[in-house]
Design a protein around this motif. Structure first.
Motif, PDB file in Angstrom:
ATOM      1  N   LEU A 159     -62.055  -1.309 -44.663  1.00  0.00           N
ATOM      2  CA  LEU A 159     -61.261  -1.687 -45.828  1.00  0.00           C
ATOM      3  C   LEU A 159     -61.048  -0.483 -46.732  1.00  0.00           C
ATOM      4  O   LEU A 159     -61.909   0.393 -46.829  1.00  0.00           O
ATOM      5  CB  LEU A 159     -61.971  -2.784 -46.631  1.00  0.00           C
ATOM      6  N   THR A 160     -59.901  -0.459 -47.395  1.00  0.00           N
ATOM      7  CA  THR A 160     -59.667   0.570 -48.409  1.00  0.00           C
ATOM      8  C   THR A 160     -60.505   0.242 -49.642  1.00  0.00           C
ATOM      9  O   THR A 160     -61.074  -0.856 -49.754  1.00  0.00           O
ATOM     10  CB  THR A 160     -58.191   0.633 -48.807  1.00  0.00           C
ATOM     11  N   LYS A 161     -60.571   1.174 -50.592  1.00  0.00           N
ATOM     12  CA  LYS A 161     -61.333   0.930 -51.813  1.00  0.00           C
ATOM     13  C   LYS A 161     -60.800  -0.283 -52.574  1.00  0.00           C
ATOM     14  O   LYS A 161     -61.569  -1.105 -53.080  1.00  0.00           O
ATOM     15  CB  LYS A 161     -61.291   2.168 -52.714  1.00  0.00           C
ATOM     16  N   LYS A 162     -59.486  -0.397 -52.658  1.00  0.00           N
ATOM     17  CA  LYS A 162     -58.902  -1.521 -53.395  1.00  0.00           C
ATOM     18  C   LYS A 162     -59.119  -2.841 -52.656  1.00  0.00           C
ATOM     19  O   LYS A 162     -59.331  -3.876 -53.276  1.00  0.00           O
ATOM     20  CB  LYS A 162     -57.415  -1.269 -53.652  1.00  0.00           C
ATOM     21  N   GLU A 163     -59.059  -2.818 -51.337  1.00  0.00           N
ATOM     22  CA  GLU A 163     -59.308  -4.028 -50.560  1.00  0.00           C
ATOM     23  C   GLU A 163     -60.761  -4.475 -50.718  1.00  0.00           C
ATOM     24  O   GLU A 163     -61.039  -5.673 -50.858  1.00  0.00           O
ATOM     25  CB  GLU A 163     -58.979  -3.783 -49.087  1.00  0.00           C
ATOM     26  N   PHE A 164     -61.681  -3.521 -50.698  1.00  0.00           N
ATOM     27  CA  PHE A 164     -63.096  -3.850 -50.899  1.00  0.00           C
ATOM     28  C   PHE A 164     -63.315  -4.425 -52.296  1.00  0.00           C
ATOM     29  O   PHE A 164     -64.034  -5.413 -52.477  1.00  0.00           O
ATOM     30  CB  PHE A 164     -63.950  -2.598 -50.686  1.00  0.00           C
ATOM     31  N   SER A 165     -62.673  -3.816 -53.289  1.00  0.00           N
ATOM     32  CA  SER A 165     -62.784  -4.304 -54.669  1.00  0.00           C
ATOM     33  C   SER A 165     -62.231  -5.724 -54.791  1.00  0.00           C
ATOM     34  O   SER A 165     -62.828  -6.581 -55.457  1.00  0.00           O
ATOM     35  CB  SER A 165     -62.038  -3.363 -55.618  1.00  0.00           C
ATOM     36  N   LEU A 166     -61.102  -5.982 -54.155  1.00  0.00           N
ATOM     37  CA  LEU A 166     -60.513  -7.320 -54.175  1.00  0.00           C
ATOM     38  C   LEU A 166     -61.443  -8.345 -53.527  1.00  0.00           C
ATOM     39  O   LEU A 166     -61.660  -9.437 -54.068  1.00  0.00           O
ATOM     40  CB  LEU A 166     -59.175  -7.313 -53.434  1.00  0.00           C
ATOM     41  N   LEU A 167     -61.981  -7.988 -52.378  1.00  0.00           N
ATOM     42  CA  LEU A 167     -62.866  -8.910 -51.664  1.00  0.00           C
ATOM     43  C   LEU A 167     -64.082  -9.255 -52.520  1.00  0.00           C
ATOM     44  O   LEU A 167     -64.455 -10.434 -52.640  1.00  0.00           O
ATOM     45  CB  LEU A 167     -63.311  -8.295 -50.338  1.00  0.00           C
ATOM     46  N   LEU A 168     -64.703  -8.253 -53.129  1.00  0.00           N
ATOM     47  CA  LEU A 168     -65.851  -8.508 -53.993  1.00  0.00           C
ATOM     48  C   LEU A 168     -65.476  -9.403 -55.172  1.00  0.00           C
ATOM     49  O   LEU A 168     -66.240 -10.286 -55.573  1.00  0.00           O
ATOM     50  CB  LEU A 168     -66.421  -7.192 -54.525  1.00  0.00           C
ATOM     51  N   TYR A 169     -64.289  -9.167 -55.720  1.00  0.00           N
ATOM     52  CA  TYR A 169     -63.836  -9.961 -56.866  1.00  0.00           C
ATOM     53  C   TYR A 169     -63.654 -11.428 -56.456  1.00  0.00           C
ATOM     54  O   TYR A 169     -64.054 -12.336 -57.186  1.00  0.00           O
ATOM     55  CB  TYR A 169     -62.528  -9.386 -57.399  1.00  0.00           C
ATOM     56  N   PHE A 170     -63.067 -11.647 -55.285  1.00  0.00           N
ATOM     57  CA  PHE A 170     -62.885 -13.018 -54.802  1.00  0.00           C
ATOM     58  C   PHE A 170     -64.237 -13.685 -54.538  1.00  0.00           C
ATOM     59  O   PHE A 170     -64.478 -14.821 -54.951  1.00  0.00           O
ATOM     60  CB  PHE A 170     -62.049 -13.030 -53.517  1.00  0.00           C
ATOM     61  N   VAL A 171     -65.118 -12.971 -53.846  1.00  0.00           N
ATOM     62  CA  VAL A 171     -66.418 -13.542 -53.471  1.00  0.00           C
ATOM     63  C   VAL A 171     -67.256 -13.857 -54.706  1.00  0.00           C
ATOM     64  O   VAL A 171     -67.919 -14.901 -54.765  1.00  0.00           O
ATOM     65  CB  VAL A 171     -67.170 -12.583 -52.524  1.00  0.00           C
ATOM     66  N   SER A 172     -67.216 -12.976 -55.708  1.00  0.00           N
ATOM     67  CA  SER A 172     -68.019 -13.199 -56.912  1.00  0.00           C
ATOM     68  C   SER A 172     -67.414 -14.289 -57.799  1.00  0.00           C
ATOM     69  O   SER A 172     -68.064 -14.762 -58.736  1.00  0.00           O
ATOM     70  CB  SER A 172     -68.167 -11.901 -57.711  1.00  0.00           C
ATOM     71  N   ASN A 173     -66.183 -14.691 -57.504  1.00  0.00           N
ATOM     72  CA  ASN A 173     -65.524 -15.773 -58.248  1.00  0.00           C
ATOM     73  C   ASN A 173     -65.138 -16.912 -57.312  1.00  0.00           C
ATOM     74  O   ASN A 173     -64.107 -17.558 -57.499  1.00  0.00           O
ATOM     75  CB  ASN A 173     -64.280 -15.245 -58.966  1.00  0.00           C
ATOM     76  N   LYS A 174     -65.965 -17.151 -56.309  1.00  0.00           N
ATOM     77  CA  LYS A 174     -65.653 -18.169 -55.305  1.00  0.00           C
ATOM     78  C   LYS A 174     -65.418 -19.531 -55.953  1.00  0.00           C
ATOM     79  O   LYS A 174     -66.042 -19.891 -56.967  1.00  0.00           O
ATOM     80  CB  LYS A 174     -66.762 -18.256 -54.267  1.00  0.00           C
ATOM     81  N   ASN A 175     -64.463 -20.243 -55.369  1.00  0.00           N
ATOM     82  CA  ASN A 175     -64.084 -21.596 -55.804  1.00  0.00           C
ATOM     83  C   ASN A 175     -63.449 -21.639 -57.190  1.00  0.00           C
ATOM     84  O   ASN A 175     -63.335 -22.711 -57.788  1.00  0.00           O
ATOM     85  CB  ASN A 175     -65.287 -22.552 -55.749  1.00  0.00           C
ATOM     86  N   LYS A 176     -63.042 -20.475 -57.701  1.00  0.00           N
ATOM     87  CA  LYS A 176     -62.319 -20.412 -58.964  1.00  0.00           C
ATOM     88  C   LYS A 176     -60.886 -19.956 -58.715  1.00  0.00           C
ATOM     89  O   LYS A 176     -60.644 -19.110 -57.847  1.00  0.00           O
ATOM     90  CB  LYS A 176     -62.993 -19.437 -59.941  1.00  0.00           C
ATOM     91  N   VAL A 177     -59.953 -20.502 -59.466  1.00  0.00           N
ATOM     92  CA  VAL A 177     -58.564 -20.057 -59.367  1.00  0.00           C
ATOM     93  C   VAL A 177     -58.441 -18.724 -60.102  1.00  0.00           C
ATOM     94  O   VAL A 177     -58.826 -18.605 -61.265  1.00  0.00           O
ATOM     95  CB  VAL A 177     -57.597 -21.092 -59.973  1.00  0.00           C
ATOM     96  N   ILE A 178     -57.897 -17.724 -59.410  1.00  0.00           N
ATOM     97  CA  ILE A 178     -57.740 -16.392 -59.991  1.00  0.00           C
ATOM     98  C   ILE A 178     -56.249 -16.087 -60.085  1.00  0.00           C
ATOM     99  O   ILE A 178     -55.534 -16.113 -59.083  1.00  0.00           O
ATOM    100  CB  ILE A 178     -58.439 -15.321 -59.135  1.00  0.00           C
TER     101      ILE A 178
END
Length: 224
Positions: free
Chosen positions: A150-169
């Motif tokens: 993953l690129t840096k931005k893709e990794f950052s996005l994935l972490l953001y999604f995982v840390s906010n699981k089940n929330k609408v972003i």
């Protein structure tokens, strides 16, 4: 991961930002009390590096403002003052850590990592969700044991999604996460769509469970 550096010494602030950029952090700078106050009112950060002595005000007042608004940003005080009273007061108000200048940038990066991990993921360096495995320290992602580049931005996005699981972003929240305070300058969210499309493609090709859902007209949701 997004960091706000509140520091009135431009050379030090730039030095910290350059080092942290290499560590996969997106950094924003504030050199005065009022500039910092505006940023913490408008934006969310994963961690705030806070100098106590600032033009226009005291950094501890900014910390009080953050906690009064019940914001959950990790806060590390970085100050030339090594007085025990300042350290105690900062920790009592709600700072997560304290570092006296001068300090090694490698130690600062380690402290930031520790604060963010503790705030978002507890004490573990490894996040596992079904077939997905994220190594926070190594910054690697694997599915069923196969590492996904993953690129840096893709990794950052994935972490953001995982840390906010089940929330609408919302798309605007994602734009801010990737681009910070310049996100408002973009005419559209095409760059967000491109990063998410690439992230989903890489994860799907590796066989992940399609947890990232598109909510048309609203944003995205990591459902697990």
């Amino acid at each position: 991961m997004k960091i706000l550096i509140i520091e009135d010494e431009p050379d030090l602030a730039q030095s910290i930002a350059a080092y942290l950029a290499d560590e996969n952090y997106h950094c924003e700078l504030a050199g005065t009390f009022n500039e910092a106050l505006e940023k913490i009112d408008l934006y969310h950060y994963d961690c705030v590096l806070l100098d106590i002595s600032l033009p226009g005000g005291n950094g501890l007042k900014l910390l009080e403002e953050l906690r009064a608004e019940n914001k959950q940003e990790g806060v590390i005080i970085i100050s030339a003052k090594n007085a025990i009273d300042d350290k105690i007061k900062g920790l009592q108000i709600g700072a997560d850590d304290y570092m006296a200048k001068p300090f090694h940038l490698s130690e600062l990066a380690a402290r930031i990592y520790s604060v963010i991990r503790r705030k978002q993921f507890g004490t573990t360096n490894i996040i596992e969700q079904n077939e997905l495995r994220i190594d926070l320290l190594a910054k690697t992602v694997s599915i069923e044991g196969k590492e996904i580049p993953l690129t840096k931005k893709e990794f950052s996005l994935l972490l953001y999604f995982v840390s906010n699981k089940n929330k609408v972003i919302s798309k605007s929240a994602l734009a801010e996460q990737l681009s910070g305070d310049i996100a408002d300058m973009f005419d559209n969210y095409d760059f967000i769509y491109a990063h998410i499309k690439n992230l989903k493609k890489k994860l799907q090709e590796a066989g992940y469970g399609n947890y990232l859902k598109t909510l048309y007209g609203t944003g995205y949701k990591w459902v697990i």
